[in-house]
Write an enzyme that holds these catalytic residues in place. Sequence first.
Site: not given
Lengths: 220, 190
Positions: B92, B95-97
Amino acid sequence: MDGVHDMGGMDGFGKVEPEPNEPVFHAAWEARVMAMNRAMGAGGAWNIDMSRFARETLPPHIYLSSSYYKKWQLGMERNLVERGYVGADELAAGRALHPAKPLKRGKFTLESVARVMTRGSFARPAQAPARFKVGDRVRAKNIHPATHTRLPRYVRGHVGLIERIQGCHVFPDTVALEQGEDPQWLYTVVFDGRELWGDDGDPTLKVSIEAFEPYLELAS
Amino acid sequence: MQLRVRALETILTEKGYVDPAALDAIIEAYETKIGPHNGARVVAKAWSDPEFKKELLADGSKAVAKLGHVSRVGDHLVAVENTPKLHNMVVCTLCSCYPWEVLGLPPVWYKAAPYRSRAVKDPRGVLGDFGVKLPADTEIRVWDSTAETRFLVLPMRPAGTDGWSEEKLATLVTRDSMIGTGLAKNPGDA
């Protein structure tokens, strides 16, 4: 927004450093931040894109030098103050000073926990037929909204193929601004590595993004 | 940070927004119930049951939801299969999906700048950081999780595991092999 969070393709950050036997949390406060953020979101204080946008708008030097959960804490504080749930004076005092603004879905209690343990659906009924079909050549638009968007910079202006149609989903660009869900068709668009990175790029590489219809135009 | 976070929790509690016991319950779930072992069971089942594998690749959420023993998964889980010619990797960049329901909370490196910046441009270099070297002609497919779809890599089943039970197979499935920054373990490594 063209922020430092949009990191795809940037150089200079160094090696990836996996930590052997990494714990779920590195300190007790990280766990509290994660849980508070989930709880307030579930209570209706914000949605996931408002939460992301609050972190993206942190000053670049803060974003880059803060740990993950510190960014969550800072983003959460910002959202709480901007949306009127907590006063800046309360943050400074470390205690409640004003009556609470009611949460849309009420207080987050033990009974609410099961609700956050299943991921909600972002699929919505379509507002119009899908404009693209699998196999279409599309160009990621060269757009630079100053607000929240999920179209990463490294694909803008580049041509890829529609590989999958993922249904019609909540549109992050509007929902982050409290301008409604405005559901849009979502596609997996796959780009050749060399289309993105030039002739020196890895010839065996393909990269896909999940792109909302307004991010794309038919390529001739 | 500890004091700052504690202060915020005090405020949210005093204002009646959250019950701290409910926060404890969320944390406990991620510390004890939801983790890569959930994904490992999904992979082991796909290795053992061709019909399940077909369903998993067709509709990840639906197939995983059928497994009563795995934590509940919401919508939009997409499983992608590694083959001798194709290696999948998930990132991702924005962000941090990450597929929390099947892998738990993401490791620090997944959320940090080095991985997010390089995975889409130099995946072989990133794999090198993990000690993984793929044949020069293997196609690498990087999935950037830019929306609410979540990706689970179905790694290749290691040789020498014929007749293994799903439970035993699951012990070979590492977290990294389901992100695509690693391969499943070989029987000798387990």
